[in-house]
Design an enzyme around this catalytic site. Structure first.
Site, PDB file in Angstrom:
ATOM      1  N   GLN A  93       0.845  -1.196   0.000  1.00 17.17           N
ATOM      2  CA  GLN A  93       0.000   0.000   0.000  1.00 17.17           C
ATOM      3  C   GLN A  93       0.880   1.244   0.000  1.00 17.17           C
ATOM      4  O   GLN A  93       0.390   2.355  -0.104  1.00 17.17           O
ATOM      5  CB  GLN A  93      -0.880   0.016   1.247  1.00 17.17           C
ATOM      6  CG  GLN A  93      -1.829  -1.158   1.343  1.00 17.17           C
ATOM      7  CD  GLN A  93      -2.499  -1.218   2.703  1.00 17.17           C
ATOM      8  OE1 GLN A  93      -3.397  -0.444   3.000  1.00 17.17           O
ATOM      9  NE2 GLN A  93      -2.052  -2.132   3.539  1.00 17.17           N
ATOM     10  N   HIS A 153      -1.312   1.569  -4.445  1.00 21.86           N
ATOM     11  CA  HIS A 153      -1.653   2.995  -4.357  1.00 21.86           C
ATOM     12  C   HIS A 153      -0.673   3.879  -5.128  1.00 21.86           C
ATOM     13  O   HIS A 153      -0.517   5.053  -4.806  1.00 21.86           O
ATOM     14  CB  HIS A 153      -1.728   3.421  -2.883  1.00 21.86           C
ATOM     15  CG  HIS A 153      -2.809   2.717  -2.135  1.00 21.86           C
ATOM     16  ND1 HIS A 153      -2.817   2.573  -0.766  1.00 21.86           N
ATOM     17  CD2 HIS A 153      -3.947   2.111  -2.569  1.00 21.86           C
ATOM     18  CE1 HIS A 153      -3.908   1.907  -0.397  1.00 21.86           C
ATOM     19  NE2 HIS A 153      -4.597   1.609  -1.465  1.00 21.86           N
TER      20      HIS A 153
END
Ligand code: NAD
Length: 228
Positions: free
Chosen positions: A86, A104
């Site tokens: 992430q 992300h």
């Protein structure tokens, strides 16, 4: 080779000097997320958003991978390792991991503000407000903001469903859809969680809990997995 899948969050980079945000009352480096990490923020105050990510990029470029990042790279000696992160830093790659999926985005690249598929390398730490993509629109950081689609979530779920061993490191499991990936991991395989403060949501089920900082817990687990 056995498939080993690792899902990492901001906690794995904390000991490299990059702050997490849920440890600091929902602020990220002193900013409200809504003011710097949403499409609305970019519309209202693009200069602030650009400056925020330029500062984050500067910190990332100055940071070094830590013992946890290096230990995960070492796992490739014996396992087919995929890291789903992430994080928007590039510390896994710099530590030597070869299969890293950035859910992300990654802060070391820029992105067209009208077409997220147009991304570019950045020279240095700064994206200027006058820099534009090939379509003539301003460039922004290549990161997924709150409220935007996460295009890699489908492929990430597929990878999780095929894991023979699973590790979750340094994530509060508060950010969706990333947090939902754990439900694609088959419950019968060994599933480890490493975090000094195990999130409540992870106390359900049969996760093997290692309540340690990443630089302690990850190298110890990696050594065990390499010996098995
Ligand atoms: P989070 O900030 O919500 O939670 C951090 C987790 O890490 C917590 O559970 C905390 O207990 C744990 N932690 C703290 N110190 C640790 C250590 N030394 N070792 C192991 N674990 C530790 O992080 P999240 O769940 O990843 O969600 C944050 C979102 O913010 C992500 O989507 C990410 O894109 C972004 N973010 C990225 C970075 C980065 O790229 N380094 C940094 C901050 C935020």
């Amino acid at each position: 080779m056995k498939k080993l899948v690792v899902l990492t969050g901001a906690g794995i980079s904390a000991e490299s000097g990059l702050k997490t945000f849920r440890d600091s009352d929902g602020l990220w480096e002193g900013y409200n997320i809504e003011d710097v990490a949403t499409p609305q923020a970019w519309q209202c105050n693009p200069a602030l958003v650009q400056e925020f990510y330029n500062e984050r990029r500067k910190s990332v470029l100055e940071a070094q991978p830590n013992a946890a990042h290096y230990a995960l790279a070492k796992l490739e000696q014996k396992y087919d390792v995929t890291i789903i992160t992430q994080n928007i830093d590039d510390l896994h790659e710099r530590a030597g991991s070869t299969k890293v999926m950035h859910l992300h985005g990654i802060i070391t690249r820029s992105q067209s503000s009208v077409n997220p598929e147009l991304t570019y390398p950045i020279n240095g730490w700064e994206i200027g407000m006058d820099e534009v993509c090939e379509l003539g629109s301003p460039l922004r950081a290549h990161v997924v903001w709150f409220g935007e689609d996460v295009p890699m979530i489908g492929p990430a779920a597929q990878i999780c469903s095929k894991a023979a061993v699973f590790m979750l490191i340094g994530s509060s499991l508060a950010v969706y859809p990333a947090a939902g990936l754990i439900s694609y991991v088959r419950p019968e395989i060994p599933r480890y969680i490493i975090d000094p403060k195990i999130p409540d949501v992870a106390t359900r089920g049969t996760l093997i809990r290692i309540q340690e900082k990443a630089t302690i817990g990850v190298p110890a687990l990696v050594n065990k997995l390499l010996e098995d």
